[in-house]
Design an enzyme around this catalytic site. Structure first.
Site, mmCIF file in Angstrom:
data_model
loop_
_atom_site.group_PDB
_atom_site.id
_atom_site.type_symbol
_atom_site.label_atom_id
_atom_site.label_comp_id
_atom_site.label_asym_id
_atom_site.label_seq_id
_atom_site.Cartn_x
_atom_site.Cartn_y
_atom_site.Cartn_z
ATOM 1 N N ASP A 69 0.755 -1.080 -0.002
ATOM 2 C CA ASP A 69 -0.062 0.106 0.037
ATOM 3 C C ASP A 69 0.982 1.356 -0.051
ATOM 4 O OD1 ASP A 69 -2.131 -1.653 0.294
ATOM 5 O OD2 ASP A 69 -2.115 -1.424 2.462
HETATM 6 N N1 URA Z 1 -0.933 -5.735 3.890
HETATM 7 C C1 URA Z 1 -1.509 -4.742 4.106
HETATM 8 O O1 URA Z 1 -2.474 -4.457 4.839
HETATM 9 N N2 URA Z 1 -0.972 -3.751 3.366
HETATM 10 C C2 URA Z 1 0.267 -4.015 2.653
HETATM 11 O O2 URA Z 1 0.877 -2.849 2.085
HETATM 12 C C3 URA Z 1 0.866 -5.009 2.745
HETATM 13 C C4 URA Z 1 0.001 -6.249 3.314
#
Ligand code: URA
Length: 236
Positions: A107
């Site tokens: 993310d």
């Molecule tokens: N899980 C999440 O919630 N976000 C990420 O970026 C990676 C794993």
């Protein structure tokens, strides 16, 4: 890296000449390809290490495949097109960087280990759901964790909007609001949603490792380096 050892002929020609596999098979049927001086028509022949592959008389060379690890900073997106934001590719100072892609996604507000490559087969082998590669994250939480969270992660959690529980995950509570999490899947926002299923909220998330390859502590946010051969092979 040995690279070409044992690679299928159609894949070799496709990568070296920049042609689709279908186009390569047509050329093979026409007898346009030779290996060590002998015309070969079968796509599944394995090219021996150091084999001399020719297409219509011209020797083909495989482009070197590239493998990197990056320490992704906050506010950088894991995609190849920008949409107005800095992308992980934008952090690489490499020729032909448009040929590279991130292996899976983090993310925008998640930091840490991102792998980048132009080897699609390698990246598919890492992200394919059936491979169950361990991914290790350090999560900072809004609320203190109960000890029972460890068993709940191990048992599998139902995520909002899904009908299949998560695979067993390992949770190590490092401090009341800090935990190390190891998951084998890569569902959408998985780690944040697992903590949300416990009624908690992730305030910071950092990926430390993928399948035994650990983010190099010498890399400051935004820095990257080439993977060592043992790291590439560990993920193959
Ligand atoms: N899980 C999440 O919630 N976000 C990420 O970026 C990676 C794993």
């Amino acid at each position: 890296m040995s690279g070409a050892a044992g690679m299928r002929l159609d894949r070799y020609v496709s990568q070296a000449a920049g042609l689709s596999r279908a186009a390569v098979r047509t050329l093979l049927r026409r007898g346009a390809v030779s290996v060590d001086g002998i015309v070969v028509k079968s796509a599944d022949l394995h090219v021996p290490a150091g084999g001399r592959v020719e297409l219509e008389g011209a020797v083909l060379a495989l482009p070197g495949l590239r493998y990197f690890m990056l320490n992704k900073p906050l506010d950088v997106v894991c995609s190849t097109s920008d949409g107005g934001h800095l992308t992980v590719l934008g952090l690489l100072d490499e020729p032909r960087r448009e040929l590279l892609h991130p292996v899976g996604r983090l993310d925008r507000d998640t930091t840490g280990l991102v792998l980048l490559t132009d080897d699609g087969q390698w990246s598919h082998g890492i992200t394919a759901p059936r491979r169950h590669r361990d991914k290790v994250y350090c999560a900072t939480l809004a609320e203190a964790l109960a000890a029972s969270a460890v068993e709940r992660f191990a048992a599998g959690l139902m995520l909002k909007g899904e009908d299949r529980a998560t695979l067993p995950a390992r949770l190590e509570i490092l401090a009341p609001t800090v935990a190390r999490v190891t998951v084998q899947e890569g569902r959408y926002h998985q780690v944040k949603r697992m903590f949300a299923a416990l009624g908690n909220h992730v305030t910071a998330l950092h990926r430390e490792a993928i399948g035994g390859v650990v983010l190099d502590p010498a890399l400051a946010p935004g820095e990257y380096r080439a993977l060592r051969e043992d790291e590439v092979e560990a993920l193959r």
